[in-house]
Design a protein around this motif. Sequence first.
Motif, short mmCIF file in Angstrom:
data_model
loop_
_atom_site.label_atom_id
_atom_site.label_comp_id
_atom_site.label_asym_id
_atom_site.label_seq_id
_atom_site.Cartn_x
_atom_site.Cartn_y
_atom_site.Cartn_z
N GLN A 1 0.84 -1.20 0.00
CA GLN A 1 0.00 0.00 0.00
C GLN A 1 0.87 1.25 0.00
OE1 GLN A 1 -2.93 0.78 -0.53
NE2 GLN A 1 -4.47 -0.43 0.53
N VAL A 2 0.39 2.26 -0.67
CA VAL A 2 1.08 3.54 -0.75
C VAL A 2 0.25 4.59 -0.04
CG1 VAL A 2 1.89 5.36 -2.29
CG2 VAL A 2 2.23 2.96 -2.91
N GLN A 3 0.89 5.37 0.78
CA GLN A 3 0.24 6.53 1.39
C GLN A 3 0.91 7.77 0.83
OE1 GLN A 3 1.51 4.03 3.82
NE2 GLN A 3 -0.41 3.01 3.30
N LEU A 4 0.09 8.76 0.44
CA LEU A 4 0.59 10.01 -0.09
C LEU A 4 0.17 11.16 0.81
CD1 LEU A 4 -0.31 9.49 -3.88
CD2 LEU A 4 1.88 9.04 -2.75
N ALA A 5 1.11 12.02 1.14
CA ALA A 5 0.81 13.17 1.99
C ALA A 5 1.18 14.45 1.24
CB ALA A 5 1.59 13.07 3.29
N ASP A 6 0.15 15.25 0.93
CA ASP A 6 0.37 16.52 0.24
C ASP A 6 0.61 17.62 1.25
OD1 ASP A 6 -2.67 15.66 -1.43
OD2 ASP A 6 -0.63 15.13 -2.04
N SER A 7 1.44 18.57 0.86
CA SER A 7 1.68 19.73 1.72
C SER A 7 2.16 20.90 0.88
CB SER A 7 2.70 19.40 2.81
OG SER A 7 3.96 19.09 2.22
N CYS A 22 4.72 16.23 -2.21
CA CYS A 22 3.96 15.00 -2.02
C CYS A 22 4.94 13.95 -1.51
CB CYS A 22 3.33 14.56 -3.34
SG CYS A 22 2.53 12.94 -3.28
N ALA A 23 4.75 13.53 -0.28
CA ALA A 23 5.61 12.53 0.33
C ALA A 23 4.94 11.17 0.27
CB ALA A 23 5.90 12.91 1.78
N ALA A 24 5.61 10.21 -0.35
CA ALA A 24 5.07 8.85 -0.45
C ALA A 24 5.68 7.98 0.63
CB ALA A 24 5.37 8.27 -1.83
N SER A 25 4.87 7.10 1.19
CA SER A 25 5.35 6.15 2.19
C SER A 25 4.66 4.82 1.98
CB SER A 25 5.08 6.68 3.60
OG SER A 25 3.70 6.86 3.81
N PHE A 95 -4.27 17.81 -5.29
CA PHE A 95 -4.07 16.43 -4.87
C PHE A 95 -2.93 15.79 -5.64
CE2 PHE A 95 -8.08 15.96 -2.57
CZ PHE A 95 -8.89 16.92 -3.15
N CYS A 96 -2.10 15.08 -4.94
CA CYS A 96 -1.08 14.25 -5.55
C CYS A 96 -1.68 12.87 -5.78
CB CYS A 96 0.10 14.17 -4.58
SG CYS A 96 1.40 13.04 -5.06
N ALA A 97 -1.25 12.19 -6.87
CA ALA A 97 -1.79 10.87 -7.17
C ALA A 97 -0.72 9.98 -7.78
CB ALA A 97 -2.98 10.99 -8.11
N ALA A 98 -0.80 8.68 -7.48
CA ALA A 98 0.12 7.69 -8.04
C ALA A 98 -0.65 6.79 -9.00
CB ALA A 98 0.75 6.86 -6.93
N ALA A 99 -0.12 6.66 -10.21
CA ALA A 99 -0.77 5.86 -11.24
C ALA A 99 -0.47 4.37 -11.06
CB ALA A 99 -0.31 6.33 -12.61
#
Length: 124
Positions: A1-7, A22-25, A95-99
């Motif tokens: 799972q990917v979590q994305l945090a926008d700031s 956008c920080a991905a974790s 919003f940041c998004a991962a394809a």
Amino acid sequence: QVQLADSGGGVVQAGGSLRLSCAASGRTVSRNGMAWFRQAPGKEREFVAGISSSGGTTGYAESVKGRFTISRDHAKNMVYLQMNSLTPEDTAVYFCAAARGGAYYTASAQYDYWGQGTQVTVSS
């Protein structure tokens, strides 16, 4: 799972600049195309900018071409959106998004993971 945090959102005067992050974790997104979308009140979510997994291909909405720049840092698992010459029409939640794959797409349905959004307000 990917979590994305926008700031990085905020209030800025017309003509000003902001840099969104956008920080991905959870796992690396180095193999995912990434994008920024935005949604203004009463409007549909729209594509703003996208970048391929390698970073070698980028694309922009016509309304932001020449003013916004998308970039990514694989080592930090981060994606950025540098926004210059902002206008009140840029006011929205971003919003940041991962394809799903390595390319980016303009359609939001192609993205599996989304950040929570960061508000950008441009005053005239």
